[in-house]
Design a protein around this motif. Structure first.
Motif, PDB file in Angstrom:
ATOM      1  N   ALA A 208       0.820  -1.213  -0.035  1.00  0.00           N
ATOM      2  CA  ALA A 208       0.163  -0.038  -0.188  1.00  0.00           C
ATOM      3  C   ALA A 208       1.018   1.160  -0.152  1.00  0.00           C
ATOM      4  CB  ALA A 208      -0.958   0.083   1.303  1.00  0.00           C
ATOM      5  N   ILE A 209       0.766   2.142  -0.942  1.00  0.00           N
ATOM      6  CA  ILE A 209       1.510   3.419  -1.205  1.00  0.00           C
ATOM      7  C   ILE A 209       0.637   4.485  -0.662  1.00  0.00           C
ATOM      8  CG2 ILE A 209       2.556   4.841  -2.441  1.00  0.00           C
ATOM      9  CD1 ILE A 209       3.025   2.366  -4.323  1.00  0.00           C
ATOM     10  N   ASP A 210       0.838   4.902   0.625  1.00  0.00           N
ATOM     11  CA  ASP A 210      -0.183   5.964   1.179  1.00  0.00           C
ATOM     12  C   ASP A 210       0.544   7.312   0.903  1.00  0.00           C
ATOM     13  OD1 ASP A 210      -2.249   6.787   2.361  1.00  0.00           O
ATOM     14  OD2 ASP A 210      -1.459   6.507   4.593  1.00  0.00           O
ATOM     15  N   GLU A 211      -0.598   8.360   0.815  1.00  0.00           N
ATOM     16  CA  GLU A 211      -0.228   9.730   0.525  1.00  0.00           C
ATOM     17  C   GLU A 211       0.659   9.670  -0.877  1.00  0.00           C
ATOM     18  OE1 GLU A 211      -1.178  12.056   2.081  1.00  0.00           O
ATOM     19  OE2 GLU A 211      -1.731  10.944   4.071  1.00  0.00           O
ATOM     20  N   ALA A 212      -0.065   8.883  -1.892  1.00  0.00           N
ATOM     21  CA  ALA A 212       0.492   8.753  -3.315  1.00  0.00           C
ATOM     22  C   ALA A 212       0.942  10.135  -4.069  1.00  0.00           C
ATOM     23  CB  ALA A 212      -0.043   7.732  -4.041  1.00  0.00           C
ATOM     24  N   HIS A 213       0.220  11.251  -3.673  1.00  0.00           N
ATOM     25  CA  HIS A 213       0.504  12.398  -4.343  1.00  0.00           C
ATOM     26  C   HIS A 213       1.878  13.084  -4.121  1.00  0.00           C
ATOM     27  CE1 HIS A 213      -0.887  13.665  -0.245  1.00  0.00           C
ATOM     28  NE2 HIS A 213       0.047  14.563  -0.256  1.00  0.00           N
ATOM     29  N   CYS A 214       2.508  12.489  -3.222  1.00  0.00           N
ATOM     30  CA  CYS A 214       4.061  12.593  -2.600  1.00  0.00           C
ATOM     31  C   CYS A 214       4.939  12.680  -4.136  1.00  0.00           C
ATOM     32  CB  CYS A 214       4.507  12.028  -1.676  1.00  0.00           C
ATOM     33  SG  CYS A 214       3.672  12.842  -0.191  1.00  0.00           S
TER      34      CYS A 214
ATOM     35  N   ARG B 242      10.776  -5.421  -8.578  1.00  0.00           N
ATOM     36  CA  ARG B 242      11.220  -6.528  -7.393  1.00  0.00           C
ATOM     37  C   ARG B 242      10.093  -7.642  -7.299  1.00  0.00           C
ATOM     38  NH1 ARG B 242      15.879  -5.145  -3.622  1.00  0.00           N
ATOM     39  NH2 ARG B 242      17.333  -4.014  -4.981  1.00  0.00           N
ATOM     40  N   TRP B 243       8.901  -7.221  -7.022  1.00  0.00           N
ATOM     41  CA  TRP B 243       7.749  -8.035  -6.700  1.00  0.00           C
ATOM     42  C   TRP B 243       6.666  -8.043  -7.467  1.00  0.00           C
ATOM     43  CZ3 TRP B 243      10.314  -4.796  -3.019  1.00  0.00           C
ATOM     44  CH2 TRP B 243      11.204  -5.570  -2.314  1.00  0.00           C
ATOM     45  N   PRO B 244       6.847  -8.500  -8.810  1.00  0.00           N
ATOM     46  CA  PRO B 244       5.671  -8.073  -9.924  1.00  0.00           C
ATOM     47  C   PRO B 244       4.435  -8.986  -9.600  1.00  0.00           C
ATOM     48  CG  PRO B 244       7.648  -9.752 -10.611  1.00  0.00           C
ATOM     49  CD  PRO B 244       7.820  -9.022  -9.308  1.00  0.00           C
ATOM     50  N   SER B 245       4.448  -9.807  -8.855  1.00  0.00           N
ATOM     51  CA  SER B 245       3.157 -10.639  -8.572  1.00  0.00           C
ATOM     52  C   SER B 245       2.423 -10.119  -7.330  1.00  0.00           C
ATOM     53  CB  SER B 245       3.604 -11.990  -8.267  1.00  0.00           C
ATOM     54  OG  SER B 245       4.372 -12.251  -7.181  1.00  0.00           O
ATOM     55  N   VAL B 246       3.002  -9.321  -6.504  1.00  0.00           N
ATOM     56  CA  VAL B 246       2.312  -8.624  -5.250  1.00  0.00           C
ATOM     57  C   VAL B 246       1.218  -7.479  -5.575  1.00  0.00           C
ATOM     58  CG1 VAL B 246       2.599  -7.565  -3.078  1.00  0.00           C
ATOM     59  CG2 VAL B 246       4.258  -9.512  -3.784  1.00  0.00           C
ATOM     60  N   PRO B 247       0.230  -7.480  -5.389  1.00  0.00           N
ATOM     61  CA  PRO B 247      -0.621  -6.502  -5.627  1.00  0.00           C
ATOM     62  C   PRO B 247      -0.342  -5.323  -4.714  1.00  0.00           C
ATOM     63  CG  PRO B 247      -1.758  -8.033  -4.129  1.00  0.00           C
ATOM     64  CD  PRO B 247      -0.659  -8.632  -4.556  1.00  0.00           C
ATOM     65  N   ARG B 248      -0.485  -4.150  -5.748  1.00  0.00           N
ATOM     66  CA  ARG B 248      -0.140  -2.629  -5.173  1.00  0.00           C
ATOM     67  C   ARG B 248      -1.414  -1.796  -5.336  1.00  0.00           C
ATOM     68  NH1 ARG B 248       3.412  -0.547  -9.144  1.00  0.00           N
ATOM     69  NH2 ARG B 248       2.072  -1.602 -10.484  1.00  0.00           N
ATOM     70  N   ILE B 249      -1.549  -1.233  -4.180  1.00  0.00           N
ATOM     71  CA  ILE B 249      -2.513  -0.142  -4.052  1.00  0.00           C
ATOM     72  C   ILE B 249      -2.205   1.468  -3.694  1.00  0.00           C
ATOM     73  CG2 ILE B 249      -3.362  -0.967  -1.767  1.00  0.00           C
ATOM     74  CD1 ILE B 249      -6.009   0.059  -2.113  1.00  0.00           C
ATOM     75  N   ALA B 250      -2.153   2.348  -4.426  1.00  0.00           N
ATOM     76  CA  ALA B 250      -1.552   3.458  -4.208  1.00  0.00           C
ATOM     77  C   ALA B 250      -2.967   4.302  -3.842  1.00  0.00           C
ATOM     78  CB  ALA B 250      -0.897   4.152  -5.524  1.00  0.00           C
ATOM     79  N   LEU B 251      -2.801   5.309  -2.825  1.00  0.00           N
ATOM     80  CA  LEU B 251      -4.053   5.873  -2.070  1.00  0.00           C
ATOM     81  C   LEU B 251      -3.682   7.453  -2.109  1.00  0.00           C
ATOM     82  CD1 LEU B 251      -3.631   3.225  -0.211  1.00  0.00           C
ATOM     83  CD2 LEU B 251      -6.193   3.491  -0.318  1.00  0.00           C
ATOM     84  N   THR B 252      -4.478   8.369  -2.411  1.00  0.00           N
ATOM     85  CA  THR B 252      -4.085   9.666  -1.953  1.00  0.00           C
ATOM     86  C   THR B 252      -5.753  10.452  -1.866  1.00  0.00           C
ATOM     87  OG1 THR B 252      -3.228  11.889  -2.543  1.00  0.00           O
ATOM     88  CG2 THR B 252      -4.197  10.554  -4.477  1.00  0.00           C
TER      89      THR B 252
END
Length: 601
Positions: A135-141, A162-172
């Motif tokens: 989870a990438i919080d404060e993604a506007h940074c 590095r971890w292409p199979s791991v889901p990512r969620i970016a939030l702002t």
């Protein structure tokens, strides 16, 4: 019941998802990437916390908020979530304990600062455990177009590599379309699903006033509308932070300063008091606030003009995260506009950078000077169409528009005469003195009492002329010269006004309503029989939080205490049905709360 809904109900104490939460959570649980734009208070955190609890492994949260990680972990621990963080505040023993827990699969969530990903040992550690999601919080940074750019965020594309199979969620909580696109590009989320919620925060009342003794204006706001409430006051400089905090304390209001010039221990102590005590007013520069999870901030006040609408929205969004009525109040004046224009001219960076800063400021000025609904204008900046809200100052006290073409011509003619006939430039104060016909020593010395525009503006007051200058600056019909002295010059657009081919519509400020004292907003709409119990519950909560050394909202938020006060539960089962009461909190506090309710009669 789905696994996600079961976690929502049992762990967090809510019986239904809001808006797009369910769709986002299901998508990430299934292994999909997501980019989420959702307003502060909209429930972004649950969008990664619940998938981390449902999926196998540990959810890794990238957050820039080192100073707040402890509170975030405390809040999760209070509801039974196994959470920890790794950052520079820990000693070796504590870091090793957290690392061992992660490798052993004993953590649901692990918080990391982005700079830790530069350290190879962090990548090696993550490879030794099972990652449920990033989870990438404060993604506007990540965006240089955004209002809070952080260089460390630029490296976060490494997660996908590095971890292409791991889901990512970016939030702002704040992103224009331009910022949205840059987040997507820099984090390589082009193939992700994008979820864009409404940016509307209907519980926040937006109000903007012309500066006229701003400290007294602020004091009236606090005394008449927010007595005893927690709030944030933003100032542009460290000096004004110190001055404002001291003024409020002298007026009997518990206020604390916060800016980058303070000792780190003082900043930490003041932030801790703000989070843990009721009714504290934090006076701060924008160094304070990102990620502040305190839900009961009842007002955010600005004593200086914010540099961008994104920054303003992010800062005002710290009010009313619990959905209860809150105020976003801004006082701004002519000097704010002059100062901001001058800062842009003197800023480092190339022409494109200064142009971008100018665009941000122009949008902020348009919001301040609009004759229309503030909320409509604010949401339009983020690409959202809406209708008049009925709950901002321009809706409640509609300002009057007036034809300011002739006053604009008088002012611009004065600038032209000084500049072209005498090769002189002056600031707003001297120009207004000329128009008002003031024979000051400086006026006589300069010989400006012989200029043809001398005294032709006596039909307007000095305050009204300052409004004219401010609005001409906002409309790009005047500009601040780059000499560093705040002198004013005409622009290319001025010619059309002077030539009579362009009409100038100005805003006449509505009379500011004087509001009488009222009880705290959080209790203002409770029936009389519930108000006493609500206050008793707050007293119990404050004592409990002090004993545990955590912020009061970690025990229960105001919205949950209101629910208890209104329903007056008589059994553990009834208490468990109130929103915000999960299983762990029911076990920890259920009997104590029932005792408070019973004692209140």
């Amino acid at each position: 019941m789905t696994p996600a809904l079961s976690v929502l109900e049992k762990t967090f104490g809510y019986d239904a998802f809001r808006n797009q939460q369910a769709e986002i959570i299901d998508h990430v649980i299934a292994g999909g990437d997501a980019l989420v734009l959702m307003p502060t208070g909209g429930g972004k955190s649950l969008c990664y916390q619940i998938p981390a609890l449902v999926r196998e492994g540990t959810g890794v949260v990238i957050s820039p908020l080192i100073a707040l990680m402890q509170d975030q972990v405390d809040a999760l621990s209070a509801v039974g979530v196994r959470a920890a963080f790794l950052n520079s505040t820990q000693d070796v023993t504590e870091r090793r304990r957290v690392e061992a827990a992660y490798v052993a699969g004993e953590l649901d969530l692990l918080y990391l600062a982005p700079e830790r990903l530069k350290i190879e040992s962090t990548s090696e550690l993550l490879n030794r455990g099972t990652i449920a999601l990033f989870a990438i919080d404060e993604a506007h940074c990540v965006s240089q177009w955004g209002h809070d750019f952080r260089p460390d965020y630029l490296q976060l594309s490494v997660l996908h590599e590095r971890w292409p199979s791991v889901p990512r969620i970016a939030l702002t909580a704040t992103a224009t379309e331009l910022t949205h696109q840059e987040i997507s590009r820099r984090l390589e989320l082009g193939e992700a699903r994008h979820f864009v919620s409404s940016f509307d925060r209907p519980n926040i009342q937006y109000r903007i006033e012309t500066k006229n003794q701003p400290l007294q204006q602020l004091l009236q706001l606090l005394r008449t509308e927010h007595p005893g409430d927690a709030g944030i006051v933003y100032c542009l400089s460290r000096a004004s932070v110190e001055k404002t905090a001291q003024f409020l304390v002298e007026q009997g209001i518990p206020a604390l300063p916060y800016h980058a010039g303070l000792d780190a221990a003082v900043r930490s102590r003041n932030q801790s008091r703000f989070l843990r005590e009721d009714g504290i007013v934090m006076v701060a520069t924008i160094a304070f606030g990102m990620g502040i999870d305190k839900p009961d901030v009842r007002f955010v006040a600005h004593l200086d003009l914010p540099k961008s609408v994104e920054g303003y929205y992010q800062e005002t969004g710290r009010a009313g995260r619990d959905g209860l009525p809150s105020t976003a109040w801004l006082a701004y004046g002519l000097q704010d506009v002059v100062q901001q224009r001058r800062m842009i001219d003197q800023s480092e960076g190339d022409r494109a950078h200064r142009q971008r800063l100018g665009q941000h400021l122009d949008a902020m000025l348009a919001l301040c000077e609009t004759l229309q609904c503030r909320r409509v204008q604010l949401l339009a900046y983020f690409g959202e169409t809406s209708t008049a809200c009925g709950n901002c100052d321009t809706c409640l006290s509609p300002p009057e528009g007036w034809d300011g073409t002739v006053p604009a011509q008088k002012l611009l003619s004065t600038v032209v005469r000084l500049q072209r006939e005498r090769n002189q430039r002056f600031g707003a104060g001297h120009l207004i003195d000329i128009l008002l016909g003031k024979r000051t020593p400086r006026m006589t010395e300069q010989g400006h009492d012989s200029i043809s525009t001398f005294g032709i503006g006596a039909d307007l007051s000095e305050q009204e002329w300052r409004g004219v200058v401010r609005q001409l600056l906002a409309q790009g019909l005047l500009a601040v010269h780059g000499d560093g002295y705040g002198t004013l010059v005409i622009t290319d657009e001025s010619a059309a006004v002077l030539g009579g081919s362009r009409r100038v519509l100005l805003r006449r400020e509505a009379e500011r309503a004087v509001r009488g004292p009222k009880k705290s907003a959080i209790a203002s709409d409770l029936p009389a029989e519930a108000t006493g119990l609500f206050e008793k519950l707050r007293e119990w909560r404050a004592a409990t939080a002090r004993d545990q050394g955590v912020p009061a909202y970690i025990v229960f938020g105001d919205a949950t205490l209101r629910g208890i006060a209104l329903s007056r539960p008589e059994s553990v089962a009834e208490l468990g049905g109130i929103s915000g009461v999960g299983e762990k909190k029911l076990d920890a506090y259920g009997e104590q709360i029932l005792e408070v309710v019973a004692a209140a009669g």
